[in-house]
Scaffold this active site. Structure first.
Site, PDB file in Angstrom:
ATOM      1  N   HIS A 222       0.813  -1.217   0.000  1.00  0.00           N
ATOM      2  CA  HIS A 222       0.000   0.000   0.000  1.00  0.00           C
ATOM      3  C   HIS A 222       0.851   1.273   0.000  1.00  0.00           C
ATOM      4  CE1 HIS A 222      -2.472   3.120   2.021  1.00  0.00           C
ATOM      5  NE2 HIS A 222      -3.398   2.647   1.212  1.00  0.00           N
TER       6      HIS A 222
ATOM      7  N   CYS B 241      -2.107  -2.533 -16.200  1.00  0.00           N
ATOM      8  CA  CYS B 241      -2.225  -1.413 -15.257  1.00  0.00           C
ATOM      9  C   CYS B 241      -1.565  -1.729 -13.923  1.00  0.00           C
ATOM     10  CB  CYS B 241      -3.672  -1.001 -15.071  1.00  0.00           C
ATOM     11  SG  CYS B 241      -4.681  -2.330 -14.416  1.00  0.00           S
TER      12      CYS B 241
HETATM   13  C1  PEP Z   1      -3.124  -5.074  -9.864  1.00  0.00           C
HETATM   14  O1  PEP Z   1      -3.520  -5.955  -9.114  1.00  0.00           O
HETATM   15  O2  PEP Z   1      -2.201  -5.226 -10.689  1.00  0.00           O
HETATM   16  C2  PEP Z   1      -3.725  -3.727  -9.809  1.00  0.00           C
HETATM   17  C3  PEP Z   1      -3.369  -2.796 -10.663  1.00  0.00           C
HETATM   18  O3  PEP Z   1      -4.633  -3.478  -8.852  1.00  0.00           O
HETATM   19  P1  PEP Z   1      -4.311  -3.226  -7.327  1.00  0.00           P
HETATM   20  O4  PEP Z   1      -2.861  -2.912  -7.218  1.00  0.00           O
HETATM   21  O5  PEP Z   1      -5.187  -2.103  -6.899  1.00  0.00           O
HETATM   22  O6  PEP Z   1      -4.702  -4.519  -6.680  1.00  0.00           O
END
Ligand code: PEP
Ligand code: MG
Length: 857
Positions: A433, A810
């Site tokens: 985080h 992403c």
């Molecule tokens: C991922 O899991 O790659 C993502 C972009 O979402 P998050 O980091 O919010 O889980």
């Protein structure tokens, strides 16, 4: 006169060869210095005669097999003094130090005394004796401690000391001297320490060393004599400015060591300059420097000697430079038509761009390192230690800079992170985080700093060597290197100057994959726009619910007894979400915006400590026992694999209904009055089955129809799926039948492919990487072999299911140059990364396209 018979025609003996315009010479066989000297010879610059020894020859010398050294010496004028310098393939790999004045002996001392005077001749001889004694004969440097007189008296003392210590007289035969120097330099290169040092700088195991033997131009003697270095740019800024050092009566790089005594180069009111002292030589020097820039197509640092007013160019090396200077130099060379735009782009290391986007620790600044961890978000900042988000906010309110120290951060810390100038956590890895939020905010962040003890109760951290730093004490966080430093370190500002913008403009013309940004707030969106992202590739909506005024209705929603109560709480959140999305759409001015519906487990929004539970009980007007029970009931053994993402969307559908409505209403609001039309993209997280998408698509379509009917206006939208479970990759063909786009969430996909918690990986990742279990942290650099195969399967099957499906990534890997190469290779339409990584991605993508074009020519 040199022995003409020994001026072998090029090609005869490429291993021991006089450097002429046509002698066989290449960087991979003779090293960069030898090759550069040949270029200078070709430009007809005043370079002293030089013989180059190839890597093979030097390797043989290390094994005791010397070439014909008398033959080498015969290449030079009778009585010339020589120097030997290293010539490795890459100058950054280092090499043994140069040895000067080889050939000096009693007879030459007498000759030279006549030519330049006894004092100067003694200096040359004495220096050689000392260098030879320490570096070649390996005598203790203390042997010469007593000698202060650099003249004839000192020389006699040095020769006597040598003889006593070495138990033999100082060698007089130039062949013996040169043989010994070459052998010692060749062996130094093959020693284990030197090999490990250069391997650490990226040299291969078997990197070779060339040596160059050059006739000395004497920087010591009658008339204006001296040596120095000069370049046409400032190495820190890259701006055009003659910089360097010159020291009268000096040799080698002494001018750089004896700063205080050096002359100005150009005329200067503060004191004497080289331009005054030797105007002809100075003029020639500048002309030659310009010529080298033009013809070697690079900003070069010239190493030169002036001997009785005459200029000699001993060497040219690429000007060492800061990242900021590298960009300006490349852009200037291209603007001056010396290199192409494409070459300028290829000359900049994409990861180095990140240094320009953030304040950094000044190069060479003192670093009192007190701990280290994963370099999770680049940049440097200094502040006073605080241990909670509340303290961080209080500190910011007082106008004081603070560094937030937490065991790990959770969504509740977001406001504290906004208030802090940097964050350090004990736990976590590159996608935890704190790391993700830190990068989004451009906040320096070090995570997984497990080599410090975090005592949150006593409000102090203790370092491995026992030093303690308490609440309120000042520290500096260097998120670029992953270090935590005591006190305030010297820093330099970010450098988004005109040269940077120009280079980025060229990059955009060259690249063929779109770059979007991961953006959660209007402030992030502004940063993304500033860095010219082509849209938002991921908006993590849950981050919007942590504002103080939203947390309570959010909690009410979580505690609601039935659908009706839940909808009532969501009705309070709806206008807030609508305003969030309207702001994002407006800032992005018609560029695509991809909004991911709510993803985390609900219990992340609930308090975890007694005081928080009490406050919540009060707000909900419930007994604390009820609240505690409910919070416990929502707990999960494995929340990251539990009730989150699309699973919430299926079981608590009101949340996604509210978000879809907010998105559609914002679409209409933001498209009003001539603003560019918005086509929102809605993304479902953590999908693993086609049916999940089918069910939610029906609901979201129904919300769209309702909004269109209520508002009497039309709009379109795209629905897509975040592919972040291994099953979604494998079933991408049938999932794509309901999804117009698939975006690979490689953070969760890596976590699930490895079965490795992204929040706990930091604890052992450095051990794993050190022991080469993993070559890199897979949360940082995409694991092409494993996770990449899942992505490639997903991309291929997705296209089978829907040929026009849009593909993207992403996860955090979207901003990593190697991972971008992979994404491009599997045919993705865009990559999306933190706003501060957008420029790195733009440049990396441009380089990939350029290299591909060059390769296919
Ligand atoms: C991922 O899991 O790659 C993502 C972009 O979402 P998050 O980091 O919010 O889980
Ligand atoms: Mg995810």
């Amino acid at each position: 006169m040199p022995n003409a018979a020994l001026q072998q025609p090029a090609g005869d003996n490429p291993h021991v060869t006089l450097i002429t315009p046509s002698s066989p010479m290449a960087t991979p066989t003779h090293g960069g210095r030898a090759k550069c000297l040949q270029r200078l010879v070709r430009l007809d610059l005043p370079v002293p005669r030089t013989v180059a020894l190839s890597f093979d020859t030097v390797h043989e010398i290390a094994g005791g097999a010397l070439p014909d050294i008398a033959n080498v010496i015969a290449q030079f004028d009778e009585g010339a003094l020589l120097c030997v310098r290293p010539s490795s393939e890459d100058p950054d790999w280092g090499g043994p130090g140069a040895i000067l004045n080889i050939g000096m002996n009693d007879a030459r001392y007498v000759d030279l005394s006549e030519r330049i005077g006894r004092e100067f001749a003694a200096v040359l001889y004495l220096r050689f004796v000392q260098a030879y004694a320490v570096h070649v004969a390996r005598l203790d440097p203390d042997t010469f401690d007593e000698i202060e007189d650099m003249g004839p008296g000192g020389l006699s003392a040095a020769l006597a000391a040598y003889e006593e210590e070495a138990e033999e007289p100082f060698p007089q035969d130039p062949v013996e001297q040169l043989s010994a120097v070459l052998t010692c330099m060749a062996r130094a290169w093959e020693g284990t320490t030197a090999r490990l040092l250069r391997q650490a700088k990226g040299a291969p195991m078997d990197a070779g060393l060339g040596l160059v033997v050059q006739e000395m131009a004497l920087g010591i003697g009658a008339g204006e004599c001296g040596s120095g270095v000069l370049q046409l740019v400032d190495p820190d800024t890259g701006l055009r400015q003659i910089t360097g050092r010159y020291l009268s009566q000096s040799q080698g790089r002494e001018a750089l060591e004896m700063d205080f005594a050096s002359l100005f180069l150009t005329r200067d009111p503060r004191g004497p300059s080289l331009e005054d002292q030797a105007p002809e030589a100075f003029k020639a020097l500048i002309e030659n420097a310009e010529l080298m820039r033009q013809r070697l197509r690079e900003e070069m640092q010239i190493e030169f000697t002036i001997e009785n007013g005459a200029l000699h160019i001993l060497d040219g090396i690429r000007v060492p430079r800061s990242s900021r200077a590298a960009v300006r130099i490349a852009v200037r060379l291209a603007e001056d038509g010396i290199i192409s735009h494409e070459e300028a782009l290829l000359r900049i290391e994409p990861r180095a761009i990140s240094e320009l986007l953030h304040r950094q620790i000044a190069p060479g600044a003192h670093r009192d390192v007190i701990g280290s961890g994963v370099a999770a978000s680049p940049g440097a900042a200094t502040g006073k230690i605080v241990f909670s988000s509340a303290e961080a906010q209080a500190s910011a309110a007082r106008g004081e800079h603070c560094v937030l120290i937490r065991r790990e951060t959770s969504p509740e810390d977001i406001r504290g992170m906004h208030a802090a100038v940097a964050v350090v956590t004990e736990r976590g890895g590159i996608t935890s985080h704190a790391a993700v939020i830190g990068r989004g905010l451009g906040l320096p962040c070090v995570v997984g700093a497990a080599n410090m003890k975090f005592d949150l109760r006593k409000r102090k951290i203790t370092t491995a060597d026992g030093r303690s730093f308490a609440h309120g004490e000042e520290i500096t966080v260097d998120g670029t290197s992953g270090q935590v430093l005591a006190g305030a370190a010297l820093t330099v500002e970010a450098a988004l100057d005109d040269a940077f913008q120009t280079l980025m403009g060229w990059a955009d013309k060259a690249r063929d994959i779109a770059i979007r940004a991961n953006v959660d707030t209007p402030a992030d969106a502004a940063t993304a726009q500033n860095f010219k992202a082509e849209g938002i590739g991921l908006c993590r909506t849950e981050h919007m619910f942590f504002e103080a005024d939203r947390l309570t209705p959010m909690r009410e929603m979580i505690f609601a007894d039935g659908s009706e109560d839940r909808m009532a709480a969501l009705a309070v959140l709806l206008p807030m979400q609508r305003a969030d999305f309207t702001a994002l759409f407006s800032i992005m001015e018609g560029l695509p915006v991809c909004i991911r519906l709510f993803d985390p487990p609900l219990h992340e929004f609930l308090p975890s400590d007694r005081a928080g539970l009490r406050d919540l009980a009060e707000a909900l007007d419930l007994p604390i026992s009820d609240v505690t029970e409910r919070v416990e009931a929502l707990g999960e053994y494995n929340p990251m694999l539990g009730m989150r993402g699309v699973r919430l969307g299926i079981t608590v559908p009101e949340i996604y209904d509210m978000q879809a409505r907010a998105i559609f209403e914002a679409t209409l609001d933001a498209s009003r009055a001539g603003a560019p039309p918005v086509v929102p993209e809605i993304m479902l997280p953590l999908v693993s089955a086609k049916r999940e998408v089918e069910i939610l698509r029906t609901r979201i379509d129904a919300v769209a129809s309702a909004v269109k009917a209520e508002r009497g206006r039309d709009f379109t939208y795209r629905l897509g799926v975040m592919v972040e479970t291994p099953r979604a990759c494998l079933r991408a063909d049938d999932i794509a039948q309901h999804a117009q786009f698939l975006s690979f969430g490689t953070n969760d996909l890596t976590q699930m492919a490895y079965g490795l918690s992204r929040d706990d990986a930091g604890r052992f990742m450095s051990d794993y990487v050190q022991q080469e279990v993993f070559l890199e942290d897979p949360f940082h650099i995409l694991d092409i072999e494993g996770v990449g195969e899942l992505v490639a399967i997903g991309a291929e099957r997705g296209r089978q299911g829907r040929p026009d499906v849009l593909l993207s990534i992403c996860g955090e890997h979207g901003g990593d140059p190697d991972s971008i190469a992979f994404c491009r290779a599997v045919g993705m339409n865009h990559v999306s990364c933190s706003p501060f990584r957008v420029p790195i991605a733009r440049l990396a993508a441009a380089q990939l396209a350029i290299r591909e074009t060059i390769g296919s020519q």
